[in-house]
Write a protein that holds these residues in place. Sequence first.
Motif, PDB file in Angstrom:
ATOM      1  N   ILE A 125       0.854  -1.188   0.000  1.00 22.25           N
ATOM      2  CA  ILE A 125       0.000   0.000   0.000  1.00 22.25           C
ATOM      3  C   ILE A 125       0.889   1.237   0.000  1.00 22.25           C
ATOM      4  N   ASN A 126       0.670   2.120  -0.970  1.00 20.94           N
ATOM      5  CA  ASN A 126       1.468   3.358  -1.086  1.00 20.94           C
ATOM      6  C   ASN A 126       2.952   3.059  -0.974  1.00 20.94           C
ATOM      7  N   ASP A 127       3.403   2.025  -1.716  1.00 22.66           N
ATOM      8  CA  ASP A 127       4.824   1.662  -1.766  1.00 22.66           C
ATOM      9  C   ASP A 127       5.384   1.289  -0.399  1.00 22.66           C
ATOM     10  N   GLY A 128       4.560   0.656   0.428  1.00 22.33           N
ATOM     11  CA  GLY A 128       5.032   0.201   1.724  1.00 22.33           C
ATOM     12  C   GLY A 128       5.063   1.266   2.796  1.00 22.33           C
ATOM     13  N   ALA A 129       4.359   2.382   2.599  1.00 25.36           N
ATOM     14  CA  ALA A 129       4.355   3.459   3.593  1.00 25.36           C
ATOM     15  C   ALA A 129       3.675   2.994   4.882  1.00 25.36           C
ATOM     16  N   LEU A 130       4.076   3.613   6.000  1.00 26.01           N
ATOM     17  CA  LEU A 130       3.476   3.294   7.291  1.00 26.01           C
ATOM     18  C   LEU A 130       2.212   4.100   7.553  1.00 26.01           C
ATOM     19  N   LEU A 131       2.088   5.279   6.930  1.00 23.53           N
ATOM     20  CA  LEU A 131       1.034   6.231   7.277  1.00 23.53           C
ATOM     21  C   LEU A 131       0.437   6.844   6.022  1.00 23.53           C
ATOM     22  N   THR A 132      -0.868   7.093   6.063  1.00 27.68           N
ATOM     23  CA  THR A 132      -1.530   7.844   5.004  1.00 27.68           C
ATOM     24  C   THR A 132      -2.524   8.812   5.634  1.00 27.68           C
ATOM     25  N   ASN A 133      -2.692   9.992   5.038  1.00 31.44           N
ATOM     26  CA  ASN A 133      -3.727  10.918   5.498  1.00 31.44           C
ATOM     27  C   ASN A 133      -4.852  11.025   4.477  1.00 31.44           C
ATOM     28  N   ASN A 134      -4.878  10.079   3.540  1.00 35.24           N
ATOM     29  CA  ASN A 134      -5.914  10.030   2.513  1.00 35.24           C
ATOM     30  C   ASN A 134      -6.491   8.619   2.492  1.00 35.24           C
ATOM     31  N   ARG A 135      -7.812   8.491   2.543  1.00 29.75           N
ATOM     32  CA  ARG A 135      -8.430   7.168   2.536  1.00 29.75           C
ATOM     33  C   ARG A 135      -8.218   6.439   1.219  1.00 29.75           C
ATOM     34  N   GLN A 136      -8.009   7.180   0.144  1.00 30.17           N
ATOM     35  CA  GLN A 136      -7.741   6.527  -1.138  1.00 30.17           C
ATOM     36  C   GLN A 136      -6.246   6.264  -1.251  1.00 30.17           C
ATOM     37  N   VAL A 137      -5.878   5.008  -1.509  1.00 32.62           N
ATOM     38  CA  VAL A 137      -4.481   4.608  -1.566  1.00 32.62           C
ATOM     39  C   VAL A 137      -4.202   3.907  -2.890  1.00 32.62           C
ATOM     40  N   ALA A 138      -2.912   3.756  -3.183  1.00 29.34           N
ATOM     41  CA  ALA A 138      -2.480   3.016  -4.369  1.00 29.34           C
ATOM     42  C   ALA A 138      -1.974   1.649  -3.919  1.00 29.34           C
ATOM     43  N   VAL A 139      -2.492   0.583  -4.516  1.00 33.00           N
ATOM     44  CA  VAL A 139      -2.140  -0.784  -4.141  1.00 33.00           C
ATOM     45  C   VAL A 139      -1.290  -1.395  -5.253  1.00 33.00           C
ATOM     46  N   GLN A 140      -0.064  -1.757  -4.911  1.00 37.60           N
ATOM     47  CA  GLN A 140       0.815  -2.400  -5.880  1.00 37.60           C
ATOM     48  C   GLN A 140       0.707  -3.910  -5.724  1.00 37.60           C
ATOM     49  N   LEU A 141       0.436  -4.615  -6.827  1.00 36.43           N
ATOM     50  CA  LEU A 141       0.234  -6.061  -6.820  1.00 36.43           C
ATOM     51  C   LEU A 141       1.421  -6.780  -7.456  1.00 36.43           C
ATOM     52  N   SER A 142       1.745  -7.964  -6.937  1.00 35.48           N
ATOM     53  CA  SER A 142       2.779  -8.816  -7.528  1.00 35.48           C
ATOM     54  C   SER A 142       2.151  -9.724  -8.583  1.00 35.48           C
ATOM     55  N   LEU A 183      -3.478  -0.570  -8.517  1.00 31.37           N
ATOM     56  CA  LEU A 183      -4.916  -0.359  -8.445  1.00 31.37           C
ATOM     57  C   LEU A 183      -5.251   0.599  -7.302  1.00 31.37           C
ATOM     58  N   PRO A 184      -6.290   1.440  -7.476  1.00 31.55           N
ATOM     59  CA  PRO A 184      -6.720   2.311  -6.372  1.00 31.55           C
ATOM     60  C   PRO A 184      -7.655   1.573  -5.433  1.00 31.55           C
ATOM     61  N   PHE A 185      -7.674   2.008  -4.169  1.00 29.49           N
ATOM     62  CA  PHE A 185      -8.616   1.458  -3.195  1.00 29.49           C
ATOM     63  C   PHE A 185      -8.920   2.540  -2.174  1.00 29.49           C
ATOM     64  N   THR A 186     -10.186   2.608  -1.733  1.00 29.28           N
ATOM     65  CA  THR A 186     -10.602   3.610  -0.744  1.00 29.28           C
ATOM     66  C   THR A 186     -11.034   2.906   0.530  1.00 29.28           C
ATOM     67  N   PHE A 187     -10.355   3.221   1.640  1.00 27.88           N
ATOM     68  CA  PHE A 187     -10.681   2.636   2.928  1.00 27.88           C
ATOM     69  C   PHE A 187     -11.937   3.277   3.515  1.00 27.88           C
ATOM     70  N   SER A 188     -12.555   2.596   4.447  1.00 25.38           N
ATOM     71  CA  SER A 188     -13.721   3.120   5.150  1.00 25.38           C
ATOM     72  C   SER A 188     -13.310   4.277   6.057  1.00 25.38           C
ATOM     73  N   PRO A 189     -14.259   5.171   6.427  1.00 25.07           N
ATOM     74  CA  PRO A 189     -13.926   6.294   7.310  1.00 25.07           C
ATOM     75  C   PRO A 189     -13.480   5.805   8.689  1.00 25.07           C
ATOM     76  N   GLY A 190     -12.788   6.694   9.400  1.00 28.46           N
ATOM     77  CA  GLY A 190     -12.339   6.378  10.752  1.00 28.46           C
ATOM     78  C   GLY A 190     -10.847   6.200  10.824  1.00 28.46           C
TER      79      GLY A 190
END
Length: 382
Positions: free
Chosen positions: A162-179, A218-225
């Motif tokens: 998720i987001n190139d292995g980042a530990l933190l995001t401040n946006n619910r929409q993230v970039a998912v890299q697949l193998s 691929l993009p993905f949007t997490f639930s709120p919270g």
Amino acid sequence: MRRWAAAAAPLLVTLALSLSAQAQTGESFELWRRFNEVRRANGAPMVAWSSALARAAQRHAEDMASNGFVDIIGSDGSTPRQRIEAAGYGRWQGRQLWTEYVYAGPGGFDEALAFLLSDGARRAGLLDARFREVGIGSAKGGAQTFWTVTLGAQPGVLPVFINDGALLTNNRQVAVQLSQEQAMPMGEGTVIGQVIEVRLSERPDFAGASWQPWEPLLPFTFSPGAGVKTLYVEMRDGAGRLATASATITYDPFGQPNVQPLPPNPAPIEVTPQPMPTQPPPSTPKPTATSAVQPVEPTRPIVLPPTPTPGVVIVVVQLTPTPTPVPTPDPLADFLATPAPRALAQSLNAQSGLPMNVIVPAYIIVQIGMLIVAFVAFIRRR
């Protein structure tokens, strides 16, 4: 007294966590992060951290440091393949995919990487897209650090990031890299081959998730919270064989700075050729060497030894986790995730211009002070 203690305890805990919470990153995480930066900058996909490969690599690094040599063959005569098998790394029925490189020098991991990448054959192995996992070992020996870098792929282990292995995001929409399964694209038995479709979900049962064509990003949007978010990915090949993987990231809507993933295809890193590492003392039994095992394909330092094990099919569908440290609870994000405190904090932020990480601790300290004053007044009345 009991009422005061019950009211003050949560605030004291929150204050302590607010002042002491820090992200913890171990040495293995930093080595993994740096290695993936180099791979991505040169157009290669990211690899996950393998605890089995790391055990094999660390064992050999310590052996070299203790006995003063630089070679892929251990002082006990062990080969990389034997060390990897002893560590429990998975393999296909009649195939094992891995490569290993060693280096010794006075510098750090960047110097070791620069030297290894300066050779065409070694560079091809370090950046080979068929590999999906890595383990890195290091040990001090005198003035030198001895390094072992071991790469591999095993059945059904297809990491996601998720987001190139980042530990933190401040946006619910993230970039998912697949193998992708490039080591054994046809699969084997019940083990997945090349992936054609995937589905993503925050639920491990994938309820309500729809299948979609496989894409490297691929993009993905997490639930709120706010809090730790887990993403589950299920993959399917043309024969209907499945594999699953998961990854986690902490969502903090007020985190700064704005966290963004790296671009998919950054410019390649230019590596300046480095000199060979310092020779070991003349009394050591083995010469200085930095090499991979004999490749099956002349241009690629990959070993695919034909050692069949009839009747055995290894099925591995769980992701080997990357060494991302467990995030420390973030009371600031929890505090701001509650509507009333968030509205108050945002109002104070708008009026004073002070940042949230100053306003919230100050608010908590004031509340504690008021409770103490009330408690003292209560004691005096009695």
